[in-house]
Enzyme design. Sequence first.
Site, PDB file in Angstrom:
ATOM      1  N   ASN A 107      39.064  36.393  36.966  1.00  0.00           N
ATOM      2  CA  ASN A 107      39.726  37.212  38.279  1.00  0.00           C
ATOM      3  C   ASN A 107      39.329  36.405  39.394  1.00  0.00           C
ATOM      4  OD1 ASN A 107      40.445  39.790  39.535  1.00  0.00           O
ATOM      5  ND2 ASN A 107      38.156  40.326  39.715  1.00  0.00           N
ATOM      6  N   HIS A 109      38.052  37.317  43.375  1.00  0.00           N
ATOM      7  CA  HIS A 109      37.711  38.459  44.340  1.00  0.00           C
ATOM      8  C   HIS A 109      37.481  38.008  45.880  1.00  0.00           C
ATOM      9  CE1 HIS A 109      36.142  42.202  45.217  1.00  0.00           C
ATOM     10  NE2 HIS A 109      35.125  41.713  45.591  1.00  0.00           N
ATOM     11  N   SER A 136      35.593  34.323  45.452  1.00  0.00           N
ATOM     12  CA  SER A 136      35.063  33.907  44.258  1.00  0.00           C
ATOM     13  C   SER A 136      35.904  34.028  43.102  1.00  0.00           C
ATOM     14  CB  SER A 136      33.524  35.092  43.930  1.00  0.00           C
ATOM     15  OG  SER A 136      32.856  35.187  44.997  1.00  0.00           O
ATOM     16  N   ASP A 145      33.864  43.426  39.243  1.00  0.00           N
ATOM     17  CA  ASP A 145      33.444  42.067  39.766  1.00  0.00           C
ATOM     18  C   ASP A 145      32.186  41.701  39.495  1.00  0.00           C
ATOM     19  OD1 ASP A 145      36.096  42.398  40.970  1.00  0.00           O
ATOM     20  OD2 ASP A 145      34.925  43.867  42.657  1.00  0.00           O
TER      21      ASP A 145
HETATM   22  C1  GRF Z   1      43.364  39.170  46.767  1.00  0.00           C
HETATM   23  O1  GRF Z   1      42.563  39.367  47.853  1.00  0.00           O
HETATM   24  C2  GRF Z   1      42.740  39.043  45.453  1.00  0.00           C
HETATM   25  O2  GRF Z   1      41.319  38.608  45.796  1.00  0.00           O
HETATM   26  C3  GRF Z   1      42.141  40.638  45.110  1.00  0.00           C
HETATM   27  O3  GRF Z   1      43.293  41.230  45.513  1.00  0.00           O
HETATM   28  C4  GRF Z   1      44.026  40.483  46.243  1.00  0.00           C
HETATM   29  C5  GRF Z   1      45.456  40.379  45.880  1.00  0.00           C
HETATM   30  O4  GRF Z   1      46.297  39.747  46.895  1.00  0.00           O
HETATM   31  N1  GRF Z   1      41.625  40.752  43.841  1.00  0.00           N
HETATM   32  P1  GRF Z   1      47.766  39.417  46.159  1.00  0.00           P
HETATM   33  O5  GRF Z   1      48.544  40.401  45.462  1.00  0.00           O
HETATM   34  O6  GRF Z   1      47.443  38.226  45.267  1.00  0.00           O
HETATM   35  O7  GRF Z   1      48.688  38.944  47.324  1.00  0.00           O
END
Ligand code: GRF
Length: 188
Positions: A107, A109, A136, A145
């Site tokens: 994932n 974050h 991260s 997370d």
């Molecule tokens: C990103 O900021 C990611 O880190 C978080 O959700 C957001 C997703 O954005 N988990 P996108 O849909 O890829 O534009």
Amino acid sequence: MKKIAIFASGTGSNFDAIVEAIEAKKIPASVELMVCDKVGAKVIEKAQKKEIETLTFTAKEYASKADYESMLVKELQKRGVEWLVLAGFMRLLGPTLLEAFPHKIINIHPSLLPKYKGKEAIEQAYRAGERSVGVSIHYVDEGMDTGELIAQEAIPLTGRESLDEVKAMIHQVEHRLYPATLAKLLKQ
Ligand code: GRF
């Protein structure tokens, strides 16, 4: 060449960055499926443009998390998927998926974990007046997370940036760091 599935619920900018890096042969992978839990999410259009098969499901139409995760495990295994790449997927995974893909789910974050887990991580860091924000990438476990870190990149702030500027800076790093991390991980 690793078979991956991308899980996303939102805009899909990370989805696009990953798919484009695969198209440019920077990541040794093929995207077998995009899994989405939100009908009408923008990422669905993005997957259609890239001609990537999409599986959209509505969690509340299933009796339990184990039920829809069993359906997902079946669909993923049917396509030979080995790695699950979460990119803005807004749902915690349960044991059914985690046990089917041990140490193969990652994932991204938008914070310097372990700080600012969960929703609105960028806003939380911004409001706290942090002078260092970041991105991260981590393995997924049952927590929010909380899994083992794989990569992290910090972004220094002057304190004069607007929230929108900080968001743009973070997304820019995400779109570079996620493909680069996947490239290393999937080569192994
Ligand atoms: C990103 O900021 C990611 O880190 C978080 O959700 C957001 C997703 O954005 N988990 P996108 O849909 O890829 O534009």
